[in-house]
Motif scaffolding. Structure first.
Motif, PDB file in Angstrom:
ATOM      1  N   UNK A 110       0.851  -1.187   0.000  1.00  0.00           N
ATOM      2  CA  UNK A 110       0.000   0.000   0.000  1.00  0.00           C
ATOM      3  C   UNK A 110       0.886   1.236   0.000  1.00  0.00           C
ATOM      4  N   UNK A 111       0.268   2.381  -0.256  1.00  0.00           N
ATOM      5  CA  UNK A 111       0.986   3.648  -0.320  1.00  0.00           C
ATOM      6  C   UNK A 111       0.889   4.404   0.999  1.00  0.00           C
ATOM      7  N   UNK A 112       1.964   5.063   1.347  1.00  0.00           N
ATOM      8  CA  UNK A 112       1.988   5.976   2.493  1.00  0.00           C
ATOM      9  C   UNK A 112       2.394   7.340   1.950  1.00  0.00           C
ATOM     10  N   UNK A 113       1.514   8.321   2.098  1.00  0.00           N
ATOM     11  CA  UNK A 113       1.785   9.645   1.569  1.00  0.00           C
ATOM     12  C   UNK A 113       2.994  10.234   2.291  1.00  0.00           C
ATOM     13  N   UNK A 235      -3.792  15.147  13.600  1.00  0.00           N
ATOM     14  CA  UNK A 235      -5.199  15.058  13.242  1.00  0.00           C
ATOM     15  C   UNK A 235      -5.483  13.791  12.468  1.00  0.00           C
ATOM     16  N   UNK A 236      -6.497  13.843  11.622  1.00  0.00           N
ATOM     17  CA  UNK A 236      -6.886  12.692  10.793  1.00  0.00           C
ATOM     18  C   UNK A 236      -6.680  13.024   9.324  1.00  0.00           C
ATOM     19  N   UNK A 237      -6.012  12.130   8.608  1.00  0.00           N
ATOM     20  CA  UNK A 237      -5.834  12.303   7.166  1.00  0.00           C
ATOM     21  C   UNK A 237      -7.151  11.971   6.486  1.00  0.00           C
ATOM     22  N   UNK A 238      -7.754  12.952   5.811  1.00  0.00           N
ATOM     23  CA  UNK A 238      -9.104  12.757   5.287  1.00  0.00           C
ATOM     24  C   UNK A 238      -9.184  12.734   3.768  1.00  0.00           C
ATOM     25  N   UNK A 239      -8.150  13.254   3.061  1.00  0.00           N
ATOM     26  CA  UNK A 239      -8.263  13.269   1.604  1.00  0.00           C
ATOM     27  C   UNK A 239      -6.909  13.558   0.969  1.00  0.00           C
ATOM     28  N   UNK A 240      -6.823  13.260  -0.325  1.00  0.00           N
ATOM     29  CA  UNK A 240      -5.746  13.706  -1.202  1.00  0.00           C
ATOM     30  C   UNK A 240      -6.398  14.641  -2.216  1.00  0.00           C
ATOM     31  N   UNK A 241      -5.905  15.863  -2.366  1.00  0.00           N
ATOM     32  CA  UNK A 241      -6.579  16.808  -3.244  1.00  0.00           C
ATOM     33  C   UNK A 241      -6.130  16.657  -4.694  1.00  0.00           C
ATOM     34  N   UNK A 242      -6.640  17.525  -5.561  1.00  0.00           N
ATOM     35  CA  UNK A 242      -6.375  17.416  -6.991  1.00  0.00           C
ATOM     36  C   UNK A 242      -4.904  17.605  -7.336  1.00  0.00           C
ATOM     37  N   UNK A 243      -4.141  18.240  -6.433  1.00  0.00           N
ATOM     38  CA  UNK A 243      -2.712  18.443  -6.658  1.00  0.00           C
ATOM     39  C   UNK A 243      -1.859  17.370  -5.983  1.00  0.00           C
ATOM     40  N   UNK A 244      -2.513  16.355  -5.439  1.00  0.00           N
ATOM     41  CA  UNK A 244      -1.771  15.289  -4.775  1.00  0.00           C
ATOM     42  C   UNK A 244      -1.347  15.629  -3.364  1.00  0.00           C
ATOM     43  N   UNK A 245      -1.891  16.705  -2.780  1.00  0.00           N
ATOM     44  CA  UNK A 245      -1.523  17.103  -1.429  1.00  0.00           C
ATOM     45  C   UNK A 245      -2.453  16.437  -0.414  1.00  0.00           C
ATOM     46  N   UNK A 246      -1.937  16.267   0.786  1.00  0.00           N
ATOM     47  CA  UNK A 246      -2.683  15.616   1.855  1.00  0.00           C
ATOM     48  C   UNK A 246      -3.553  16.637   2.593  1.00  0.00           C
ATOM     49  N   UNK A 247      -4.802  16.274   2.848  1.00  0.00           N
ATOM     50  CA  UNK A 247      -5.706  17.100   3.637  1.00  0.00           C
ATOM     51  C   UNK A 247      -5.864  16.452   5.010  1.00  0.00           C
ATOM     52  N   UNK A 248      -5.537  17.209   6.038  1.00  0.00           N
ATOM     53  CA  UNK A 248      -5.614  16.708   7.410  1.00  0.00           C
ATOM     54  C   UNK A 248      -6.646  17.516   8.177  1.00  0.00           C
ATOM     55  N   UNK A 249      -7.591  16.829   8.819  1.00  0.00           N
ATOM     56  CA  UNK A 249      -8.532  17.462   9.733  1.00  0.00           C
ATOM     57  C   UNK A 249      -7.842  17.546  11.083  1.00  0.00           C
ATOM     58  N   UNK A 250      -7.398  18.757  11.434  1.00  0.00           N
ATOM     59  CA  UNK A 250      -6.590  18.930  12.625  1.00  0.00           C
ATOM     60  C   UNK A 250      -7.395  18.840  13.906  1.00  0.00           C
ATOM     61  N   UNK A 251      -6.684  18.801  15.014  1.00  0.00           N
ATOM     62  CA  UNK A 251      -7.354  18.780  16.308  1.00  0.00           C
ATOM     63  C   UNK A 251      -8.119  20.068  16.557  1.00  0.00           C
ATOM     64  N   UNK A 255      -9.518  22.059   8.360  1.00  0.00           N
ATOM     65  CA  UNK A 255      -8.868  21.251   7.331  1.00  0.00           C
ATOM     66  C   UNK A 255      -7.569  21.941   6.900  1.00  0.00           C
ATOM     67  N   UNK A 256      -6.469  21.223   6.970  1.00  0.00           N
ATOM     68  CA  UNK A 256      -5.156  21.763   6.631  1.00  0.00           C
ATOM     69  C   UNK A 256      -4.632  21.044   5.385  1.00  0.00           C
ATOM     70  N   UNK A 257      -4.126  21.807   4.435  1.00  0.00           N
ATOM     71  CA  UNK A 257      -3.488  21.234   3.251  1.00  0.00           C
ATOM     72  C   UNK A 257      -1.994  21.106   3.513  1.00  0.00           C
ATOM     73  N   UNK A 258      -1.490  19.882   3.406  1.00  0.00           N
ATOM     74  CA  UNK A 258      -0.083  19.614   3.667  1.00  0.00           C
ATOM     75  C   UNK A 258       0.628  19.472   2.322  1.00  0.00           C
ATOM     76  N   UNK A 259       1.505  20.418   2.032  1.00  0.00           N
ATOM     77  CA  UNK A 259       2.246  20.397   0.777  1.00  0.00           C
ATOM     78  C   UNK A 259       3.530  19.586   0.898  1.00  0.00           C
ATOM     79  N   UNK A 260       4.112  19.584   2.087  1.00  0.00           N
ATOM     80  CA  UNK A 260       5.343  18.836   2.317  1.00  0.00           C
ATOM     81  C   UNK A 260       5.437  18.493   3.785  1.00  0.00           C
TER      82      UNK A 260
END
Length: 269
Positions: A110-113, A235-251, A255-260
Motif C-alpha cells: 500500500x501507499x503511504x503519503x 489530526x486525521x488524514x481525510x483526503x488527497x486533493x487534486x494536486x496530490x496534497x494531503x488534507x488533514x482534519x486537525x485537532x 482542514x489543513x493542506x499539507x504540501x510537504x
C-alpha cells in the motif's frame, strides 16, 4: 547473484523509453540524470544502478542501496504541455506504478503519503520515491525509485523515525529476478505516465487520483505530520486533493493542506 541485463531491458522497453543504461555503481542515479540534463539528455532517459553509494531521499535522507539487493532507477521526463505546478504529482504516478508491480508479483502493499510504499502485514518500507524538478528547456523532472528486492542484510538500519525496511523476497514475491522486476516496473510507469501526460498532468482527468486514494493507507488514519520548520500537525488524514496534497482534519477541527512533510501513522486509541 546475476546482474540486471541491460540488453534485455532495452529490447523490452525501447520504446516507450528512448535511452536506457545500467551502471555497476554510482553515487545517485537522480544526481547523474540531473547532470545529464545539461548535456542534452532526452525525454524518457532511464538510468539504473546495481549499487548507489550516496542515494538521497526526501529532506536529504540517505537511501540504503546495497549491491545487488534492489532496483535503483531514475527516469528523466520532459512532459511538454504539463504546467510546472503539476510536476509534483509525478510522485503519485510513480506510487501507483510501484503498487501495480507489487500486485503483479503477489505482494500485499500500500501507499503511504507522500512517497513510500509499504509491504507485508507489519507494513515495512519496501520502496521510496523522489521526484525532483530540474532546469531544462521546458518542464522536466527526474523521478527516482528505490525498491528493495532482496533483504538488505546486516548493518542496514532505518534512519530516525523511519519505518523498518522489508523486501519483495521477504513478502513472498513470485520472482526476485531483478531484470524482470525492472521491466515490469518501468512498463507500469510508462503506462501510468502516458495517461498523466495525455491529461496535461491532471490526476483526476487521468483517472489516477481515485486509484491513489484507494491504495493510500494514510487516508482515514490518525496522523502526526512533521512540517518544515519543525512544526507538527496532528489530526486525521481525510483526503488527497487534486494536486496530490494531503488534507488533514486537525485537532482544531480545521482542514489543513499539507504540501510537504513527514507523516507518521498513529495507532488509534
Amino acid at each position: 547473484m546475476p546482474g540486471i541485463d541491460a540488453a534485455r531491458l532495452r529490447t523490452d522497453l525501447i520504446p516507450p523509453y528512448r535511452v536506457l543504461d545500467v551502471v555497476p555503481s554510482t553515487g545517485s542515479t537522480n544526481a547523474d540524470l540531473r547532470d545529464a540534463v545539461a548535456r542534452g539528455a532526452v525525454d524518457k532517459t532511464v538510468l539504473i544502478a546495481e549499487e548507489q553509494t550516496a542515494g538521497v531521499g526526501r529532506r536529504a535522507r540517505t537511501w540504503s542501496s546495497p549491491l545487488g539487493s534492489g532496483i535503483y532507477v531514475s527516469v528523466l521526463l520532459k512532459p511538454g504541455g504539463v504546467a510546472f505546478r503539476d510536476l509534483g504529482t509525478l510522485a503519485v504516478v510513480a506510487g501507483l506504478a510501484v503498487t501495480d508491480l507489487t500486485s503483479e508479483l503477489g505482494v500485499d502493499a500500500a501507499l503511504k503519503w507522500p512517497n513510500d510504499v509499504l509491504a507485508g502485514p507489519g507494513r515495512g518500507k519496501c520502496a521510496g520515491i523522489l521526484a525532483e524538478a530540474v532546469d531544462a528547456d521546458g518542464p522536466a523532472v527526474v523521478l527516482g525509485i528505490g525498491l528493495n528486492v532482496r533483504p538488505l542484510g546486516p548493518g542496514v538500519e532505518p534512519g530516525p523515525g523511519a519505518l523498518p525496511p522489508t523486501s519483495l523476497a521477504e513478502q513472498g514475491a513470485r520472482t526476485t529476478d531483478r531484470t524482470e522486476i525492472a521491466a515490469l516496473l518501468l512498463r507500469a510507469l510508462a503506462e501510468r505516465e502516458e495517461r498523466w501526460r495525455s491529461a496535461g498532468g491532471d490526476l483526476d482527468r487521468a483517472g489516477l487520483l481515485g486509484e491513489y486514494r484507494a491504495r493510500c493507507e494514510t487516508l482515514g488514519r490518525p496522523v502526526r505530520v512533521l512540517l518544515p520548520g519543525e512544526a507538527t500537525l496532528t489530526g486525521e488524514a481525510v483526503d488527497i486533493d487534486l494536486s496530490g496534497q494531503l488534507i488533514v482534519l486537525g485537532q482544531d477541527r480545521r482542514r489543513h493542506t499539507v504540501f510537504a512533510g513527514d507523516v507518521v501513522h498513529v495507532r488509534a486509541g
